[in-house]
Design an enzyme around this catalytic site. Sequence first.
Site, short mmCIF file in Angstrom:
data_model
loop_
_atom_site.label_atom_id
_atom_site.label_comp_id
_atom_site.label_asym_id
_atom_site.label_seq_id
_atom_site.Cartn_x
_atom_site.Cartn_y
_atom_site.Cartn_z
CE1 TYR A 75 -42.31 -37.30 -97.97
CE2 TYR A 75 -40.98 -38.13 -96.14
CZ TYR A 75 -42.19 -38.07 -96.83
OH TYR A 75 -43.27 -38.79 -96.37
CB CYS A 76 -41.33 -31.03 -99.34
SG CYS A 76 -39.93 -30.16 -100.07
CB THR A 77 -44.08 -31.64 -103.60
OG1 THR A 77 -45.14 -31.84 -102.66
CG2 THR A 77 -44.53 -32.05 -104.99
#
Length: 328
Positions: A183-185
């Site tokens: 996951y990331c922003t």
Amino acid sequence: MAKDIRVLLYYLYTPIENAEQFAADHLAFCKSIGLKGRILVADEGINGTVSGDYETTQKYMDYVHSLPGMEELWFKIDEESEQAFKKMFVRYKKEIVHLGLEDNDFDNDINPLETTGAYLSPKEFKEALLDKDTVVLDTRNDYEYDLGHFRGAIRPDIRNFRELPQWVRDNKEKFMDKRVVVYCTGGVRCEKFSGWMVREGYKDVGQLHGGIATYGKDPEVQGELWDGKMYVFDERIAVDVNHVNPTIVGKDWFDGTPCERYVNCGNPFCNRRILTSEENEDKYLRGCSHECRVHPRNRYVSKNELTQAEVIERLAAIGESLDQAATV
């Protein structure tokens, strides 16, 4: 306070012809409507965060959706009371997010339109978080993780995104034979990185579709299992994600107390992002180390016009002195 400002977070991997000219034209349009923000344009696509009032942001979204190949671009929208940016930047870059696989001949670049991990909805991602046989990998920088992260997620020991592929190769025994979700922003980093993991031979790779920003807005999961706040690259610095049982996980760099306030180290040659209270920022001259506190170009010292005597006094209060100084 009225929330009459909208912040738009978006990206799209799509081939852009004459991307440098596209960037120049895009900047001209953004300035013409008074939009603020930061946008990266590359041959591989576009990635940006912008802010403005309702009318301005609506004009921008309509404009982008009118461009060939961008009709379905997904805007993630936050409502805020203040602008998230002071100026407008649109820059042409080699990549819309710098994974840097081709730097120093490390590897060939990845095209997410051809190879990427399986998309997971917020509900599916939450289920993965609760699955003890699934490895959850945070693909962001260390300082982003330290402000907030998903419960149980692995924190790679990296200062920036382009260090992540080597870190994964160095630690592949931890999760090579397991299901891995990343996951990331907002999703842009995971599109490319999950594709790289697939190419590396990982058999079951998933990614949070739309990133943390979408997870926090989902009406079903409501950001649950997220601890702390989400770091964002604009004037807000930190935004809420968990609307069920929010917690604070950030710790003050100097005394370890709960903290969600980021500043950059006063030494411009260090510039480390550190969590600290205003009180400790003053006490430690915003220096993350003794060397940074006494550095001749310490920005905190110059901004506050501290005399040498005042610097010596503050150092003495924390058991330090100028003659301990070392060059950084």
